[in-house]
Every structure is written in C-alpha cells, then in structure tokens.
Scaffold this motif. Sequence first.
Motif, PDB file in Angstrom:
ATOM      1  N   ALA A 146       0.816  -1.214   0.000  1.00  0.00           N
ATOM      2  CA  ALA A 146       0.000   0.000   0.000  1.00  0.00           C
ATOM      3  C   ALA A 146       0.848   1.262   0.000  1.00  0.00           C
ATOM      4  CB  ALA A 146      -0.940   0.001   1.209  1.00  0.00           C
ATOM      5  N   THR A 147       2.110   1.169   0.435  1.00  0.00           N
ATOM      6  CA  THR A 147       2.961   2.366   0.436  1.00  0.00           C
ATOM      7  C   THR A 147       3.203   2.895  -0.978  1.00  0.00           C
ATOM      8  OG1 THR A 147       5.001   1.037   0.377  1.00  0.00           O
ATOM      9  CG2 THR A 147       4.141   1.634   2.547  1.00  0.00           C
ATOM     10  N   SER A 148       2.983   2.043  -1.984  1.00  0.00           N
ATOM     11  CA  SER A 148       3.165   2.505  -3.366  1.00  0.00           C
ATOM     12  C   SER A 148       2.109   3.528  -3.770  1.00  0.00           C
ATOM     13  CB  SER A 148       3.117   1.318  -4.327  1.00  0.00           C
ATOM     14  OG  SER A 148       1.840   0.685  -4.280  1.00  0.00           O
ATOM     15  N   LEU A 149       1.013   3.614  -3.007  1.00  0.00           N
ATOM     16  CA  LEU A 149      -0.060   4.561  -3.313  1.00  0.00           C
ATOM     17  C   LEU A 149       0.179   5.924  -2.675  1.00  0.00           C
ATOM     18  CD1 LEU A 149      -3.076   2.133  -2.742  1.00  0.00           C
ATOM     19  CD2 LEU A 149      -1.898   2.646  -4.897  1.00  0.00           C
ATOM     20  N   LEU A 150       1.195   6.022  -1.832  1.00  0.00           N
ATOM     21  CA  LEU A 150       1.467   7.264  -1.114  1.00  0.00           C
ATOM     22  C   LEU A 150       2.432   8.137  -1.911  1.00  0.00           C
ATOM     23  CD1 LEU A 150       1.996   5.726   2.447  1.00  0.00           C
ATOM     24  CD2 LEU A 150      -0.065   6.845   1.588  1.00  0.00           C
ATOM     25  N   PRO A 151       2.455   9.436  -1.614  1.00  0.00           N
ATOM     26  CA  PRO A 151       3.508  10.282  -2.182  1.00  0.00           C
ATOM     27  C   PRO A 151       4.884   9.721  -1.833  1.00  0.00           C
ATOM     28  CG  PRO A 151       1.837  11.622  -1.125  1.00  0.00           C
ATOM     29  CD  PRO A 151       1.502  10.203  -0.781  1.00  0.00           C
ATOM     30  N   ARG A 152       5.876  10.030  -2.670  1.00  0.00           N
ATOM     31  CA  ARG A 152       7.169   9.355  -2.561  1.00  0.00           C
ATOM     32  C   ARG A 152       7.765   9.402  -1.163  1.00  0.00           C
ATOM     33  NH1 ARG A 152      11.308  11.686  -6.504  1.00  0.00           N
ATOM     34  NH2 ARG A 152      11.671  13.222  -4.849  1.00  0.00           N
TER      35      ARG A 152
END
Length: 317
Positions: free
Chosen positions: A44-50
């Motif tokens: 899910a961290t891939s959906l967050l800003p860098r």
Amino acid sequence: MRRPSPIPAAGADAPRIPPPVPRRVTLRGAASCLLPAAALLLAATSLLPRETGWLAVLILVIGLGVPHGALDGEVAKPLLRPRFGRAWFPVFAAPYLALTAAVLAAWRLAPGATLAGFLALSVLHFGREDAGPGRPVEALVRGGLPIALPALLRPDATARIFAVVTGTAMPVLPAWWVLLAQAWLGVALVWLLAARPAPRLLAELAALALAFLVLPPLSAFGLYFVCLHAPRHMRALADDPARAPSVDGMGRAVVLALPVFALTLLIGLLLWPTYPQAPGAGRLLALTLQLLAALTLPHLLLDAWVERSGARPEPDR
C-alpha cells in the motif's frame, strides 16, 4: 422435583476437554497473520507520495525487520561464554560496534565505494541465508534478486534513493551496477533452465520479481526484508537449538531480540543529529540504510564464524 444429571463415567461417552493450545502454536498463528498484514501495508505504500511512502516503509523495516539482527548476541553467547564467563558480552559487543562505527565512517569518507561494498555484502548475505552453503550459483541468483532487479526495472527511482543515502549527485545509477545487474540476469536465466528449481522456490522468485516490477524499489525491498529475510533468519535460529540454545521458539526469539533492538534504536537516535544533509524522510532513509549496511558486516562475519564452528541448518526450500 428435577433430579440432578448424573456425573458421566469415564470412558468413550465422557465429554472430552480439549487440551490447551500451546503458546508456541498461538504465536505461530499470530505471526502467520502479521506477515500478510505487513505485506499488504508495504504494498500500500506505493499509493502514497514518494517521501511519505519512504517513511512508511522505513518504519516497517525498522520495527519488523531490524530485530532479527538483534539476536546476534544469542548466537555468539554459546561460543563466547564458556571461554570468557560473564565478560562474554563486552567481548562480543566491542568488535561488533567497532566494525559498525567503521562502516558508518566509510559512508562519509568514501560513499561510492561503501555503496558498492554494501551491495556486494547484501548479495552474499541474502544468498547464503536463502540458499545455504554449497549452492553458490543459487545463492547468487537468490541474493542478487533484490539488488539487481531495482537497477533493471526502476533505475531512476533506485538512483534517487541512493543519491539520498550516499549524499552525492546520482542522476543515473553507476554503470558498474547496471552492468552487473545485466550479468546477474543472464546467470539467473541459465540457472532457472539448468537447475529446474522446485515449484515452491519458483513461486517465491516469481512473487519477488512481480513485487519489484509493480512496486517502488524501497517498498519491494521492504517486502523482501520484512516478510522473507528477517522471519526466515529468526525461524532458522528457533529451529536449531545448537546454534542459539536460548532461542527455542519464535516467541522467545522476539523477546530475546528486544534489549539489543532497543539499543540499536538508541544508537540511531544518537546518530540522528549527524544527518542534517537529508531533510524530511530522506534523513531517516539515509540513516536507516547506512546503519543497515554498518550492521550487515559484523552480522555476516558472525554468521561465517558460527558456520565454521558447527553445522548450519538447511534452508527452507
């Protein structure tokens, strides 16, 4: 008047009281839930800003991945305590911390060379941990996967990460990294065709390759480190009483790791003011990966020493 029910006699018709669930089974069940949850969070961290994604991955890596190295004292204890008695821990900790400090200093003095050394040690360590001794090509393929695939699949994003870690300008990855990653890919393809690995191993490699294909490099690496490398190391210790007698189960492994893990966090906090050159999440990224590199060297040397001192368990296949 209602008569009381007779007490059933012992025998086949007597009600059976289920035995209590062993604590080890309960902890294993908890771990079986924790790892999929961690995998989902890392994905899910891939959906967050860098930078927010970096921060989330690093928190999970620190909280769930770093503690596996905190068991190194329990590994060294049966080898050192018979010789040094109560002084075994200072004898273990002094060279361990000295090597850690030397690597941290090397990041400042020669970041490019230290990066190359860190990647090489990571391939060696991950490969030996996953494949076991006596399988050098398999160890190269498995240990090189989390190092080579980011360079092949997401070179720009990987360069941004290591520009922050090294504190240098890195618009593209170093040519040597890309060339070695391409060579690794050739070796991996030949090995897959010639060795015909077991379906379970193929599934693991395919899942990891997919993770590096669809996720940002740091998220995919965190998935490997937290959900495969760290629990595999702890389970190997729990299953091998000769190597770390005190670690007689996964629950015990977690408990024994806590003091040294807390000391590692304290070291990180003390080092935090020395990383002002990387603002925001980059500061935690630089500190975490540099400290991981610094801990990898003594961790690997201890592993090699233990291997020379006794048998090493077969890896999970």
